[in-house]
Motif scaffolding. Structure first.
Motif, PDB file in Angstrom:
ATOM      1  N   ALA A   1       3.718  -8.602 -15.380  1.00 31.18           N
ATOM      2  CA  ALA A   1       3.114  -9.171 -14.182  1.00 31.18           C
ATOM      3  C   ALA A   1       1.637  -9.425 -14.422  1.00 31.18           C
ATOM      4  N   VAL A   2       1.166 -10.543 -13.912  1.00 31.18           N
ATOM      5  CA  VAL A   2      -0.225 -10.948 -14.109  1.00 31.18           C
ATOM      6  C   VAL A   2      -1.023 -10.843 -12.815  1.00 31.18           C
ATOM      7  N   ALA A   3      -0.482 -11.428 -11.736  1.00 30.06           N
ATOM      8  CA  ALA A   3      -1.209 -11.443 -10.471  1.00 30.06           C
ATOM      9  C   ALA A   3      -0.231 -11.694  -9.338  1.00 30.06           C
ATOM     10  N   THR A   4      -0.569 -11.141  -8.174  1.00 27.91           N
ATOM     11  CA  THR A   4       0.283 -11.312  -7.003  1.00 27.91           C
ATOM     12  C   THR A   4      -0.578 -11.651  -5.789  1.00 27.91           C
ATOM     13  N   VAL A   5       0.041 -12.350  -4.831  1.00 27.42           N
ATOM     14  CA  VAL A   5      -0.670 -12.704  -3.609  1.00 27.42           C
ATOM     15  C   VAL A   5       0.255 -12.490  -2.422  1.00 27.42           C
ATOM     16  N   GLY A   6      -0.309 -11.933  -1.340  1.00 25.63           N
ATOM     17  CA  GLY A   6       0.465 -11.712  -0.141  1.00 25.63           C
ATOM     18  C   GLY A   6       0.751 -13.004   0.605  1.00 25.63           C
TER      19      GLY A   6
END
Length: 126
Positions: free
Chosen positions: A47-52
């Motif tokens: 995983a690199v990045a997540t956004v809500g």
């Protein structure tokens, strides 16, 4: 049927920048938590990045903090990954993934996500 289509991958030199896009169809995009993963050659997907759902909550892998930025545009059903100061170790196939259920403890786990794109290739040369 939810579909995710990534684009924007390319070959760049060290220090360059790219912006990846992932367009989502077949679901209410604003209900989905979106995450970018990557798989480097001979390595596991990470995983690199997540956004809500609203775009205000973001999390990043330590390896990309301060260089990569994830954003979303709910009006365009699109999530972006702005990648700066690229390094050869960023070379990978980048995927976007989506889920309606998410937590801060599990955002980095592949099994959290129901829907996946096919990936877009990023190659960084030294």
């Amino acid at each position: 049927q939810v579909q995710l289509v990534e684009s924007g991958g390319d070959s760049v030199q060290t220090g360059g920048s790219l912006r990846l896009s992932c367009v989502v169809s077949g679901n209410t995009f604003s209900k989905l938590y979106m995450t970018w993963f990557r798989r480097a050659p001979e390595k596991e997907r990470e995983a690199v990045a997540t956004v809500g759902t609203s775009g205000t909550l973001t999390k990043y892998a330590d390896s990309v903090k301060g260089r990569f930025f994830i954003t979303r545009n709910n009006a365009k059903n699109t999530v972006y990954l702005e990648m700066n100061k690229l390094r050869p170790e960023d070379t990978a196939l980048y995927y976007c993934a989506a889920t309606e259920t998410w937590s801060g403890d599990t955002w980095f786990r592949e099994e959290t996500y129901n829907f996946w794109g096919q990936g877009t290739q990023v190659t960084v040369s030294s």
